[in-house]
Design a protein around this motif. Structure first.
Motif, PDB file in Angstrom:
ATOM      1  N   TYR A 260      39.401  26.152  39.230  1.00 42.35           N
ATOM      2  CA  TYR A 260      40.832  25.858  39.203  1.00 42.35           C
ATOM      3  C   TYR A 260      41.426  26.231  37.851  1.00 42.35           C
ATOM      4  O   TYR A 260      40.691  26.464  36.882  1.00 42.35           O
ATOM      5  CB  TYR A 260      41.028  24.359  39.469  1.00 42.35           C
ATOM      6  N   ALA A 261      42.758  26.276  37.791  1.00 40.69           N
ATOM      7  CA  ALA A 261      43.422  26.578  36.516  1.00 40.69           C
ATOM      8  C   ALA A 261      43.548  25.289  35.720  1.00 40.69           C
ATOM      9  O   ALA A 261      43.913  24.241  36.265  1.00 40.69           O
ATOM     10  CB  ALA A 261      44.800  27.167  36.782  1.00 40.69           C
ATOM     11  N   VAL A 262      43.201  25.344  34.447  1.00 41.20           N
ATOM     12  CA  VAL A 262      43.319  24.164  33.584  1.00 41.20           C
ATOM     13  C   VAL A 262      44.229  24.476  32.401  1.00 41.20           C
ATOM     14  O   VAL A 262      44.342  25.627  31.979  1.00 41.20           O
ATOM     15  CB  VAL A 262      41.951  23.653  33.054  1.00 41.20           C
ATOM     16  N   THR A 263      44.848  23.430  31.890  1.00 43.85           N
ATOM     17  CA  THR A 263      45.582  23.553  30.641  1.00 43.85           C
ATOM     18  C   THR A 263      44.589  23.258  29.530  1.00 43.85           C
ATOM     19  O   THR A 263      43.950  22.209  29.535  1.00 43.85           O
ATOM     20  CB  THR A 263      46.729  22.516  30.590  1.00 43.85           C
ATOM     21  N   PHE A 264      44.430  24.200  28.619  1.00 44.31           N
ATOM     22  CA  PHE A 264      43.448  24.045  27.546  1.00 44.31           C
ATOM     23  C   PHE A 264      44.223  23.921  26.242  1.00 44.31           C
ATOM     24  O   PHE A 264      44.804  24.896  25.759  1.00 44.31           O
ATOM     25  CB  PHE A 264      42.508  25.254  27.545  1.00 44.31           C
ATOM     26  N   ALA A 265      44.247  22.710  25.701  1.00 40.41           N
ATOM     27  CA  ALA A 265      45.083  22.448  24.521  1.00 40.41           C
ATOM     28  C   ALA A 265      44.392  21.393  23.658  1.00 40.41           C
ATOM     29  O   ALA A 265      43.243  21.024  23.901  1.00 40.41           O
ATOM     30  CB  ALA A 265      46.451  21.953  24.979  1.00 40.41           C
ATOM     31  N   GLY A 266      45.100  20.915  22.649  1.00 41.00           N
ATOM     32  CA  GLY A 266      44.626  19.769  21.861  1.00 41.00           C
ATOM     33  C   GLY A 266      43.361  20.052  21.071  1.00 41.00           C
ATOM     34  O   GLY A 266      43.143  21.164  20.581  1.00 41.00           O
ATOM     35  N   PRO A 267      42.476  19.047  20.947  1.00 39.12           N
ATOM     36  CA  PRO A 267      41.315  19.194  20.070  1.00 39.12           C
ATOM     37  C   PRO A 267      40.339  20.291  20.517  1.00 39.12           C
ATOM     38  O   PRO A 267      39.660  20.883  19.682  1.00 39.12           O
ATOM     39  CB  PRO A 267      40.636  17.813  20.116  1.00 39.12           C
ATOM     40  N   GLY A 268      40.295  20.569  21.805  1.00 38.61           N
ATOM     41  CA  GLY A 268      39.413  21.637  22.289  1.00 38.61           C
ATOM     42  C   GLY A 268      39.917  23.000  21.859  1.00 38.61           C
ATOM     43  O   GLY A 268      39.129  23.898  21.538  1.00 38.61           O
TER      44      GLY A 268
ATOM     45  N   HIS B 273      44.463  34.028  29.437  1.00 43.28           N
ATOM     46  CA  HIS B 273      45.589  33.133  29.693  1.00 43.28           C
ATOM     47  C   HIS B 273      46.445  33.655  30.858  1.00 43.28           C
ATOM     48  O   HIS B 273      46.729  34.840  30.943  1.00 43.28           O
ATOM     49  CB  HIS B 273      46.429  33.032  28.416  1.00 43.28           C
ATOM     50  N   ILE B 274      46.842  32.753  31.744  1.00 45.78           N
ATOM     51  CA  ILE B 274      47.717  33.161  32.848  1.00 45.78           C
ATOM     52  C   ILE B 274      49.004  32.328  32.818  1.00 45.78           C
ATOM     53  O   ILE B 274      48.939  31.110  32.704  1.00 45.78           O
ATOM     54  CB  ILE B 274      47.045  32.969  34.235  1.00 45.78           C
ATOM     55  N   THR B 275      50.140  32.998  32.887  1.00 41.09           N
ATOM     56  CA  THR B 275      51.399  32.247  33.035  1.00 41.09           C
ATOM     57  C   THR B 275      52.006  32.677  34.356  1.00 41.09           C
ATOM     58  O   THR B 275      52.148  33.880  34.597  1.00 41.09           O
ATOM     59  CB  THR B 275      52.420  32.614  31.929  1.00 41.09           C
TER      60      THR B 275
ATOM     61  N   ARG C 181      56.047  28.126  30.144  1.00 35.02           N
ATOM     62  CA  ARG C 181      55.334  28.411  28.889  1.00 35.02           C
ATOM     63  C   ARG C 181      55.876  27.525  27.766  1.00 35.02           C
ATOM     64  O   ARG C 181      55.118  26.960  26.980  1.00 35.02           O
ATOM     65  CB  ARG C 181      55.530  29.900  28.549  1.00 35.02           C
ATOM     66  N   ALA C 182      57.185  27.401  27.727  1.00 31.84           N
ATOM     67  CA  ALA C 182      57.810  26.585  26.677  1.00 31.84           C
ATOM     68  C   ALA C 182      57.424  25.116  26.842  1.00 31.84           C
ATOM     69  O   ALA C 182      57.220  24.390  25.861  1.00 31.84           O
ATOM     70  CB  ALA C 182      59.314  26.746  26.713  1.00 31.84           C
ATOM     71  N   MET C 183      57.293  24.667  28.111  1.00 32.41           N
ATOM     72  CA  MET C 183      56.973  23.256  28.358  1.00 32.41           C
ATOM     73  C   MET C 183      55.542  22.918  27.921  1.00 32.41           C
ATOM     74  O   MET C 183      55.278  21.818  27.450  1.00 32.41           O
ATOM     75  CB  MET C 183      57.157  22.909  29.843  1.00 32.41           C
ATOM     76  N   VAL C 184      54.614  23.875  28.085  1.00 38.49           N
ATOM     77  CA  VAL C 184      53.229  23.550  27.717  1.00 38.49           C
ATOM     78  C   VAL C 184      52.972  23.727  26.218  1.00 38.49           C
ATOM     79  O   VAL C 184      51.991  23.216  25.685  1.00 38.49           O
ATOM     80  CB  VAL C 184      52.160  24.336  28.532  1.00 38.49           C
ATOM     81  N   GLY C 185      53.850  24.444  25.527  1.00 38.44           N
ATOM     82  CA  GLY C 185      53.706  24.587  24.071  1.00 38.44           C
ATOM     83  C   GLY C 185      52.930  25.834  23.696  1.00 38.44           C
ATOM     84  O   GLY C 185      52.298  26.470  24.545  1.00 38.44           O
ATOM     85  N   ASP C 186      52.951  26.160  22.399  1.00 45.84           N
ATOM     86  CA  ASP C 186      52.356  27.440  22.002  1.00 45.84           C
ATOM     87  C   ASP C 186      50.858  27.332  21.687  1.00 45.84           C
ATOM     88  O   ASP C 186      50.137  28.302  21.809  1.00 45.84           O
ATOM     89  CB  ASP C 186      53.132  28.088  20.840  1.00 45.84           C
ATOM     90  N   ARG C 187      50.349  26.161  21.295  1.00 51.32           N
ATOM     91  CA  ARG C 187      48.891  26.056  21.074  1.00 51.32           C
ATOM     92  C   ARG C 187      48.247  25.473  22.333  1.00 51.32           C
ATOM     93  O   ARG C 187      47.681  24.393  22.334  1.00 51.32           O
ATOM     94  CB  ARG C 187      48.590  25.217  19.833  1.00 51.32           C
TER      95      ARG C 187
ATOM     96  N   GLY D 290      44.359  15.816  32.378  1.00 56.15           N
ATOM     97  CA  GLY D 290      44.477  17.234  32.038  1.00 56.15           C
ATOM     98  C   GLY D 290      43.875  17.568  30.686  1.00 56.15           C
ATOM     99  O   GLY D 290      44.495  18.289  29.900  1.00 56.15           O
ATOM    100  N   TYR D 291      42.699  17.077  30.398  1.00 61.04           N
ATOM    101  CA  TYR D 291      42.163  17.182  29.045  1.00 61.04           C
ATOM    102  C   TYR D 291      40.653  17.330  29.023  1.00 61.04           C
ATOM    103  O   TYR D 291      40.063  17.415  27.960  1.00 61.04           O
ATOM    104  CB  TYR D 291      42.553  15.885  28.323  1.00 61.04           C
ATOM    105  N   GLY D 292      40.008  17.306  30.207  1.00 59.69           N
ATOM    106  CA  GLY D 292      38.541  17.258  30.245  1.00 59.69           C
ATOM    107  C   GLY D 292      37.876  18.480  29.637  1.00 59.69           C
ATOM    108  O   GLY D 292      36.867  18.360  28.939  1.00 59.69           O
ATOM    109  N   SER D 293      38.436  19.671  29.872  1.00 59.04           N
ATOM    110  CA  SER D 293      37.806  20.867  29.317  1.00 59.04           C
ATOM    111  C   SER D 293      37.991  20.874  27.801  1.00 59.04           C
ATOM    112  O   SER D 293      37.093  21.286  27.055  1.00 59.04           O
ATOM    113  CB  SER D 293      38.362  22.138  29.957  1.00 59.04           C
ATOM    114  N   SER D 294      39.152  20.402  27.370  1.00 54.82           N
ATOM    115  CA  SER D 294      39.426  20.342  25.937  1.00 54.82           C
ATOM    116  C   SER D 294      38.453  19.381  25.246  1.00 54.82           C
ATOM    117  O   SER D 294      37.841  19.711  24.222  1.00 54.82           O
ATOM    118  CB  SER D 294      40.873  19.879  25.729  1.00 54.82           C
TER     119      SER D 294
END
Ligand SMILES: Cc1cc2nc3c(=O)[nH]c(=O)nc-3n(C[C@H](O)[C@H](O)[C@H](O)COP(=O)(O)OP(=O)(O)OC[C@H]3O[C@@H](n4cnc5c(N)ncnc54)[C@H](O)[C@@H]3O)c2cc1C
Length: 393
Positions: free
Chosen positions: A45-53, A70-72, A95-101, A305-309
């Protein structure tokens, strides 16, 4: 005479296991990764990869490869059961909602990037064995003996259980899963579609949320797409036992929209992800020379929405702690857990808090959930969000 490299056995070649192997290599360790499946999984599945990861991936030198995957979506459509669009959010606004990092990426692509890094950069110290599993664990003051399914015994300084929500390592070392699992009373199902359903445009992510259930089709171009199912249930383990071929048609047979076309493809899908949405609640993630990492230890769930990170961040922090305390495993594991646990528990709490929004139980809940997205679909709000992205990137 050169000193012996410390050695780890890592159970599971998912994000947590591969990231651990890569990071242990940098810390000067040798690792054997054992994976139950006969070969690597792909897609997912598609995941959001952000934060400490995301930060950890940058430190580990794999961010450029991840960013390439990356897919948008060109657009996100929220549809009605008859297929008409309720509202749409343009891709740049998403893209703007999820942020740049932050990256939107297939789970299988994160694993692929990690696998390539392990098998190239760490090939001299990391070995991966597919098609086997852990059958027994015995610890003594000097090491841990890991018995594999074929009877082979692997001696190591550390055993890392990165074998996911239904971890065998955890069962062998800590106890039965039923005593540690907190079910959030939802199921998730995902599989790759061999053709895009009629009514979903290439490049678009389209979803229909009815009370208590969501179906989304994520188009990854003209000929690649993923179907995602998420629904409420009071009997998650019974649904799991029934399996996707029985449970998904039962839950979605009358949904409308593209559900019949998607369910038709389910019957010939090669591999289907189907599991309960559950968290793991453990008072400690290590026992002597055995440590659990990733979903095996905490499983914050897709709601957070953070498990992979957290899996990548956890692997990076483990490597750093072992570097700080090369001769004191107990201190390294204690410091590692003190660093990761607060964030994992915050995300678990978030997961429990937002679980009601995923597939709202009634129309009002659905309206509340959609409000920010509806706002984002309005041209002035959308333009504002997109301007914000340009300012920050
Ligand atoms: C639908 C969905 C959406 C998600 N969305 C997001 C998101 O937006 N952002 C995010 O950060 N996270 C998200 N997540 C969570 C994220 O995908 C997981 O937290 C992450 O993949 C966990 O990785 P893992 O390596 O710990 O476990 P897994 O991915 O479960 O990997 C475990 C590996 O161990 C292997 N294994 C299992 N048992 C054994 C055994 N006995 N012996 C040997 N090998 C074994 C498995 O085959 C597998 O390869 C989502 C999850 C789902 C289900």
């Amino acid at each position: 005479m050169t000193a012996r490299r410390p050695r780890a056995v890592v159970v599971g070649a998912g994000i947590a296991g591969l990231a651990t192997a890569l990071r242990l290599h940098r810390a000067g360790w040798e690792a054997l990764v054992i994976e139950r499946t006969p070969s690597r999984r792909s897609g997912g599945y598609a995941v959001t990869f952000a934060g400490p990861g995301y930060d950890a991936a940058e430190r580990m030198g794999i961010l450029p490869e991840l960013a390439e995957r990356h897919i948008t979506p060109d657009r996100m459509d929220y549809v009605r059961p008859d297929g008409r669009t309720r509202f749409s959010v343009p891709g740049p606004t998403v893209r703007a909602m999820v942020g740049d990092r932050s990256l939107n990426i297939l789970r299988g692509d994160i694993e692929d990037v990690l696998y390539r890094a392990v098998t190239t950069r760490a090939a001299d110290t990391v070995r991966i064995r597919f098609g086997t599993t852990i059958a027994g664990v015995r610890q003594d003051p000097d090491g841990v003996d890991v018995t594999l399914q074929d009877g082979t015994v692997e001696r190591a300084d550390l055993l890392v259980g990165a074998d996911g929500l239904h971890s065998t390592t955890r069962r062998l070392v800590v106890g039965p899963e039923d005593d540690l699992r907190l079910d959030l009373n939802h199921m998730a199902g995902v599989f790759t579609l061999d053709r895009l359903p009629d009514g979903v445009e290439p490049g678009v992510t389209a979803s229909l949320t009815d009370t208590g259930r969501t179906l989304a089709v994520v188009s990854l171009g003209a000929d690649r797409a993923v179907a995602f199912f998420g629904y409420r249930t009071d009997r998650p383990m019974a649904e799991l036992a029934d399996g996707p071929q029985v449970a998904l048609p039962r839950a979605y047979g009358d949904l409308g929209w593209v559900a019949p076309q998607v369910l038709d493809q389910l019957t010939r899908a090669e591999s289907v992800y189907f599991d309960t949405v559950s968290q793991m609640v453990l008072d400690r993630w290590s026992r002597g020379r055995v440590v659990l990492l990733g979903d095996a230890a905490w499983c914050v769930t897709l709601f957070a929405g953070y498990g992979s990170s957290l899996a990548v961040a956890g692997a990076d922090a483990l490597g750093a702690a072992l570097e700080r305390h090369p001769a004191d495993l107990a201190t390294a594991l204690r410091e590692w857990e003190a660093e990761i646990r607060p964030e994992a528990e915050r995300k678990q709490k978030l997961g429990r808090q937002v679980k009601g929004l995923y597939a709202p139980a009634d129309r009002f809940g659905l309206w509340v959930r959609d409000l920010p997205l509806r706002l984002a679909s309005f041209r002035p709000v959308s333009a504002l969000l997109q301007r914000r992205l340009q300012l920050t990137s």
